[in-house]
Design a protein around this motif. Structure first.
Motif, short mmCIF file in Angstrom:
data_model
loop_
_atom_site.label_atom_id
_atom_site.label_comp_id
_atom_site.label_asym_id
_atom_site.label_seq_id
_atom_site.Cartn_x
_atom_site.Cartn_y
_atom_site.Cartn_z
N GLU A 301 0.83 -1.21 0.00
CA GLU A 301 0.00 0.00 0.00
C GLU A 301 0.86 1.26 0.00
O GLU A 301 1.98 1.27 0.52
CB GLU A 301 -0.92 0.01 1.22
N LYS A 306 -3.78 5.86 3.84
CA LYS A 306 -4.65 5.01 3.01
C LYS A 306 -5.00 3.70 3.72
O LYS A 306 -6.16 3.28 3.74
CB LYS A 306 -3.99 4.71 1.68
N ASP A 310 -8.74 2.57 4.91
CA ASP A 310 -9.35 1.31 4.47
C ASP A 310 -9.78 0.47 5.66
O ASP A 310 -10.83 -0.20 5.62
CB ASP A 310 -8.37 0.53 3.60
N THR A 314 -13.65 -0.71 6.30
CA THR A 314 -14.01 -2.13 6.34
C THR A 314 -14.27 -2.64 7.76
O THR A 314 -14.63 -3.81 7.91
CB THR A 314 -12.90 -2.98 5.72
#
Length: 319
Positions: A301, A306, A310, A314
């Protein structure tokens, strides 16, 4: 290659075998070239890390009232202390210095600063490498999970970490290690003594602070570490969260590409997939290992913001 480095890979020069065992991606010669330890590189890295601690700490304590300078200095100072977890981690693997006694001494002192006990951590971390992301075996899987935004923020705050470390240190010092199957019976005495010595150092500093009526313990260590821990949690949460819950080393660990200052203070730990695949590779060779291995990993990544975004998005979904 050091015989003491954790979970040494089994190697083969047969290219036909490579798809069946991720640890055979590199040839014996390629791995041997990467495995070379360097006292010079280890000392330089440690010296610069300590320099960052010293300079940022000086700016922090000499600029009370000038908060535009003191607060950034405190953040850097706190994170650089918390990030002493990184040299402790590397020296626990005994890949930094040629002499293992030096590795052990540096690991213990780095753990003292970052509120880890390196002797306990060596056994805990060995199981983490042996059973990475394997349910009921990897001890890291017992850590709190960011299953919703509230739990994510709680984890990032560092409060569960503080609670776990305080409880864990005192239980180890009292010899209460029955719930730590990763610490063998033969090592329990060493872990108990090491933890007791560490707590004794903290006690001496606290007593001295009271004796001279100066808040040294709080100003120079406790408060900065409280400030620095959320930054470290933000980084460490990215290593495995959201990766596969199985023994596949190419899918159960994440490498995060990040800024040079972060890589520096974390001793190249952001190259975490490479580290788990080949734990014998010293910190200074991980960038080169990344060039050779990056195409094989499922999780690479671009940045911790970021990754954490994420994780938040999630959170709450089934793993």
């Amino acid at each position: 290659m050091s015989s003491d480095a954790m979970t040494q890979p089994e190697l083969s020069t047969s290219s036909a075998d490579k798809p069946h065992n991720p640890r055979q991606i590199l040839s014996v010669r390629e791995l041997s070239a990467l495995n070379t330890r360097s006292n010079y590189k280890g000392l330089v890295q440690l010296a610069f890390h300590l320099t960052v601690i010293g300079c940022s700490g000086y700016l922090w304590v000499t600029n009370f009232g000038n908060w535009s300078l003191a607060i950034p200095a405190l953040a850097i100072y706190g994170f650089s202390i918390a990030a002493m977890f990184a040299p402790m981690h590397e020296c626990v693997h005994r890949t930094v210095f040629m002499n293992n006694s030096v590795n052990d001494a540096v690991a213990w002192c780095a753990g003292l600063l970052s509120f880890y006990n390196s002797t306990f951590f060596r056994h805990y971390h060995k199981w983490h490498h042996l059973y990475t992301r394997v349910p009921d075996k990897d001890p890291e899987l017992t850590d709190p999970k960011p299953s919703n935004l509230g739990k994510y923020l709680l984890i990032i705050s560092g409060l569960p970490w503080w609670k776990g470390k305080i409880r864990g240190h005192f239980r180890a010092a009292l010899g209460q290690l029955d719930d730590c199957p990763f610490v063998p019976e033969t090592a329990r005495g060493e872990v108990i003594r090491s933890t007791r010595w560490q707590l004794a150092v903290y006690a001496v500093v606290i007593i001295l602070s009271f004796a001279v009526r100066q808040p040294w313990f709080i100003v120079y260590w406790l408060l900065p570490l409280v400030v620095g821990q959320p930054i470290l949690r933000f980084i460490l949460l990215a290593e495995h969260t959201g990766c596969t819950l199985d023994a596949n080393l190419l899918t159960n660990t994440r490498t995060t590409l990040t800024l040079l200052p972060v890589r520096f203070l974390m001793w190249n730990m952001p190259f975490h997939g490479e580290h788990h695949l080949y734990p014998s590779i010293p910190f200074h060779a991980l960038p080169k290992a990344h060039q050779q291995l990056s195409s094989h990993f499922a999780h690479i990544e671009s940045g911790y913001i970021k990754v954490n975004r994420d994780i938040i998005v999630t959170s709450g979904r089934p793993a």
